[in-house]
Design a protein around this motif. Structure first.
Motif, PDB file in Angstrom:
ATOM      1  N   PRO A   1       5.835  -8.359 -12.090  1.00 32.71           N
ATOM      2  CA  PRO A   1       4.445  -8.751 -12.336  1.00 32.71           C
ATOM      3  C   PRO A   1       3.499  -7.798 -11.611  1.00 32.71           C
ATOM      4  N   PRO A   2       2.255  -7.692 -12.059  1.00 33.77           N
ATOM      5  CA  PRO A   2       1.304  -6.807 -11.380  1.00 33.77           C
ATOM      6  C   PRO A   2       0.968  -7.313  -9.980  1.00 33.77           C
ATOM      7  N   VAL A   3       0.606  -6.396  -9.118  1.00 32.50           N
ATOM      8  CA  VAL A   3       0.044  -6.764  -7.822  1.00 32.50           C
ATOM      9  C   VAL A   3      -1.427  -7.097  -8.063  1.00 32.50           C
ATOM     10  N   ARG A   4      -1.783  -8.340  -7.805  1.00 32.76           N
ATOM     11  CA  ARG A   4      -3.146  -8.801  -8.084  1.00 32.76           C
ATOM     12  C   ARG A   4      -3.992  -8.700  -6.810  1.00 32.76           C
TER      13      ARG A   4
ATOM     14  N   ASP B   1      -3.359   3.099 -12.179  1.00 30.49           N
ATOM     15  CA  ASP B   1      -3.341   1.684 -11.812  1.00 30.49           C
ATOM     16  C   ASP B   1      -1.952   1.189 -11.439  1.00 30.49           C
ATOM     17  N   GLY B   2      -1.183   2.062 -10.793  1.00 30.56           N
ATOM     18  CA  GLY B   2       0.149   1.656 -10.375  1.00 30.56           C
ATOM     19  C   GLY B   2       0.466   2.146  -8.977  1.00 30.56           C
ATOM     20  N   ALA B   3       1.344   1.430  -8.270  1.00 28.73           N
ATOM     21  CA  ALA B   3       1.806   1.831  -6.939  1.00 28.73           C
ATOM     22  C   ALA B   3       3.078   1.060  -6.612  1.00 28.73           C
ATOM     23  N   GLY B   4       4.055   1.737  -6.027  1.00 29.83           N
ATOM     24  CA  GLY B   4       5.286   1.074  -5.638  1.00 29.83           C
ATOM     25  C   GLY B   4       6.051   0.496  -6.813  1.00 29.83           C
ATOM     26  N   GLY B   5       5.884   1.089  -7.989  1.00 26.17           N
ATOM     27  CA  GLY B   5       6.575   0.601  -9.170  1.00 26.17           C
ATOM     28  C   GLY B   5       5.948  -0.619  -9.813  1.00 26.17           C
ATOM     29  N   ARG B   6       4.715  -0.976  -9.376  1.00 28.26           N
ATOM     30  CA  ARG B   6       4.045  -2.145  -9.956  1.00 28.26           C
ATOM     31  C   ARG B   6       2.630  -1.786 -10.378  1.00 28.26           C
ATOM     32  N   LYS B   7       2.161  -2.442 -11.380  1.00 29.47           N
ATOM     33  CA  LYS B   7       0.793  -2.246 -11.870  1.00 29.47           C
ATOM     34  C   LYS B   7      -0.184  -2.940 -10.919  1.00 29.47           C
ATOM     35  N   LEU B   8      -1.353  -2.330 -10.736  1.00 31.75           N
ATOM     36  CA  LEU B   8      -2.403  -2.920  -9.906  1.00 31.75           C
ATOM     37  C   LEU B   8      -3.441  -3.585 -10.804  1.00 31.75           C
ATOM     38  N   GLN B   9      -3.755  -4.824 -10.516  1.00 34.31           N
ATOM     39  CA  GLN B   9      -4.754  -5.565 -11.290  1.00 34.31           C
ATOM     40  C   GLN B   9      -5.826  -6.071 -10.332  1.00 34.31           C
ATOM     41  N   VAL B  10      -7.068  -5.644 -10.545  1.00 35.23           N
ATOM     42  CA  VAL B  10      -8.173  -6.013  -9.661  1.00 35.23           C
ATOM     43  C   VAL B  10      -8.996  -7.125 -10.301  1.00 35.23           C
TER      44      VAL B  10
ATOM     45  N   LEU C   1      -5.276   2.739   0.761  1.00 31.82           N
ATOM     46  CA  LEU C   1      -4.420   2.071   1.747  1.00 31.82           C
ATOM     47  C   LEU C   1      -3.492   1.058   1.085  1.00 31.82           C
ATOM     48  N   ILE C   2      -4.028   0.259   0.170  1.00 29.55           N
ATOM     49  CA  ILE C   2      -3.204  -0.726  -0.537  1.00 29.55           C
ATOM     50  C   ILE C   2      -2.076  -0.033  -1.296  1.00 29.55           C
ATOM     51  N   ALA C   3      -2.397   1.040  -1.999  1.00 34.19           N
ATOM     52  CA  ALA C   3      -1.394   1.768  -2.774  1.00 34.19           C
ATOM     53  C   ALA C   3      -0.332   2.374  -1.865  1.00 34.19           C
ATOM     54  N   ALA C   4      -0.748   2.945  -0.729  1.00 32.36           N
ATOM     55  CA  ALA C   4       0.206   3.554   0.203  1.00 32.36           C
ATOM     56  C   ALA C   4       1.145   2.509   0.787  1.00 32.36           C
ATOM     57  N   ALA C   5       0.607   1.334   1.114  1.00 33.43           N
ATOM     58  CA  ALA C   5       1.452   0.263   1.648  1.00 33.43           C
ATOM     59  C   ALA C   5       2.490  -0.157   0.610  1.00 33.43           C
ATOM     60  N   LEU C   6       2.074  -0.286  -0.629  1.00 37.72           N
ATOM     61  CA  LEU C   6       3.006  -0.691  -1.694  1.00 37.72           C
ATOM     62  C   LEU C   6       4.053   0.380  -1.963  1.00 37.72           C
TER      63      LEU C   6
ATOM     64  N   ARG D   1       5.309   2.298   0.327  1.00 36.99           N
ATOM     65  CA  ARG D   1       6.255   2.183   1.436  1.00 36.99           C
ATOM     66  C   ARG D   1       7.163   0.966   1.289  1.00 36.99           C
ATOM     67  N   THR D   2       6.614  -0.122   0.746  1.00 33.15           N
ATOM     68  CA  THR D   2       7.411  -1.355   0.616  1.00 33.15           C
ATOM     69  C   THR D   2       8.159  -1.430  -0.704  1.00 33.15           C
ATOM     70  N   LYS D   3       7.995  -0.381  -1.537  1.00 29.28           N
ATOM     71  CA  LYS D   3       8.587  -0.369  -2.881  1.00 29.28           C
ATOM     72  C   LYS D   3       8.112  -1.560  -3.722  1.00 29.28           C
ATOM     73  N   GLY D   4       6.819  -1.849  -3.557  1.00 28.95           N
ATOM     74  CA  GLY D   4       6.202  -2.878  -4.388  1.00 28.95           C
ATOM     75  C   GLY D   4       6.163  -4.258  -3.780  1.00 28.95           C
ATOM     76  N   ASP D   5       6.690  -4.440  -2.572  1.00 34.04           N
ATOM     77  CA  ASP D   5       6.655  -5.751  -1.914  1.00 34.04           C
ATOM     78  C   ASP D   5       5.267  -5.976  -1.325  1.00 34.04           C
TER      79      ASP D   5
END
Length: 394
Positions: free
Chosen positions: A26-29, A60-69, A316-321, A323-327
């Motif tokens: 699922p996307p990171v919301r 609109d992606g980071a850590g293998g997940r889509k980003l939804q704002v 920052l949000i994208a970089a954290a994701l 590093r966590t591989k999307g967690d």
């Protein structure tokens, strides 16, 4: 040969399984609470444009997940509204990360909600030092008042000011600005000849400026809300002849914003400000950012410090994701910020491992008329790797 074929097939299946997992994740919301209407709507528009510019430039992606704002309007300094919106975003909208916040009271209110839910909260503007101490899940990509005011006070003394009059708006950021400028300036040997805290609703500063002129300081330190209060103050500063009286102007962030420069015009000539960003700063990173920002807003306005703080919040949000591989879980996300460092349109930034506040360069800028007839800020000095001085080093 068969063993090799089986191993290769197994590896291929693993890759396919990982790709299917990423596609199905699922996307990171990201729930952004900001002021999209009311007196601070311009601040909210800058914040939104900064976020949208990051998405334009980086996808609109980071850590293998889509980003939804998801944007929510707090309508202004409304902590109860911000608290309710934070609860709705976490409970109903199932967001993974909270972000935004023009105003300190709103950020404080939402921090309690984020703390109970163990959700990361990224502050993109609110500047009171204490906010990040409210929860271990709070970080900040903007600045603190103390962080910009202390270098300004030190620079003022270094360049000859000895007697300063301090005038600030009577609310928490203004009070912090006065406290930190005064303590930093007097620690160097300077004198605060007088000070005044003006009501937040003040639009006529003429009486205050006459009082300042009569006190005959060699400089004034000013902290006011962004926008029209700054414009009104600068016009009175010019009309009362404080510039001609040799009383130099020392201001914090916001005075170099395009809307203030355009509205205040010639009254801005020769004033000094301290802050982490202005649209006119040199460098390839800022050139790329301002070009993309212009496309995002259809060239209607230039970015200010709130826009770049929001842009960096998304980075920052994208970089954290990554590093966590999307967690996006609170513990994993916050742990991923350890050692965070990045290049930004404002310069190099990092996150303090202990306080979770941004560490950055604070620039001293002088405002002058440019060759094209417009007024803009030029960096004349800098203080690198400035952390929030309001928090202890231990």
């Amino acid at each position: 040969m068969r063993k090799f074929q089986r191993a290769a097939a197994g590896a291929l299946l693993s890759i396919l399984f990982i790709n299917v997992q990423a596609a199905d994740a699922p996307p990171v919301r990201i729930g952004v609470i900001t002021s999209l209407s009311g007196v601070a709507a311009q601040s909210g528009e800058q914040m939104k444009a900064g976020i949208d510019t990051w998405l334009r430039m980086h996808g609109d992606g980071a850590g293998g997940r889509k980003l939804q704002v998801i944007y929510k309007d707090d309508t202004g300094a409304q902590p109860e509204v911000a608290k309710r919106l934070a609860g709705e975003l976490i409970g109903r909208e199932q967001v993974d990360v909270l972000a935004g916040f023009v105003f300190t009271p709103n950020a404080v209110a939402a921090a309690g909600v984020a703390d109970r839910a163990r959700k990361p909260l990224v502050i993109m503007n609110a500047a009171a030092s204490a906010i990040t101490a409210r929860s271990p899940y709070v970080t900040r990509t903007s600045y603190t008042i103390a962080q910009s005011v202390q270098p300004l006070a030190e620079w003022a003394y270094k360049t000859g000011s000895r007697r300063v009059f301090s005038i600030v708006a009577d609310y928490v950021p203004g009070q912090e600005a006065h406290t930190w400028f005064s303590s930093s300036f007097t620690a160097k040997g300077g004198v605060i000849v007088d000070s005044v805290k003006v009501p937040l609703s003040t639009v006529d500063f003429s009486a205050y400026l006459q009082r300042i002129k009569d006190a005959r300081p060699d400089a004034i330190h000013v902290f006011l809300p962004n926008g029209q209060p700054m414009v009104s103050f600068m016009k009175s500063y010019k009309e009362k002849g404080l510039d001609k009286a040799g009383i130099r102007f020392l201001g914090g962030e916001g005075w170099a914003d395009e809307d203030v420069l355009n509205a205040a015009g010639a009254s801005m000539q020769g004033i000094y400000t301290a802050g982490f960003y202005t649209f006119s700063r040199q460098g390839a990173d800022n050139a790329a950012f301002t070009a993309a920002f212009a496309k995002t807003v259809g060239q209607r306005f230039k970015p200010n410090f709130q826009a770049v703080a929001a842009y960096d919040g998304m980075a920052l949000i994208a970089a954290a994701l990554q590093r966590t591989k999307g967690d996006a879980g609170g513990e994993a996300f916050m742990a991923a910020l350890k050692g965070y460092r990045a290049d930004s349109p404002r310069g190099t930034v990092s996150i303090d491992d202990k306080t979770r506040d941004i560490v950055q360069t604070i620039y001293i800028r002088r405002i002058d008329k440019q060759a094209d007839g417009h007024y803009a800020a030029t960096e004349i000095d800098r203080y690198d790797a400035v952390r929030d001085p309001a928090k202890p080093l231990d």
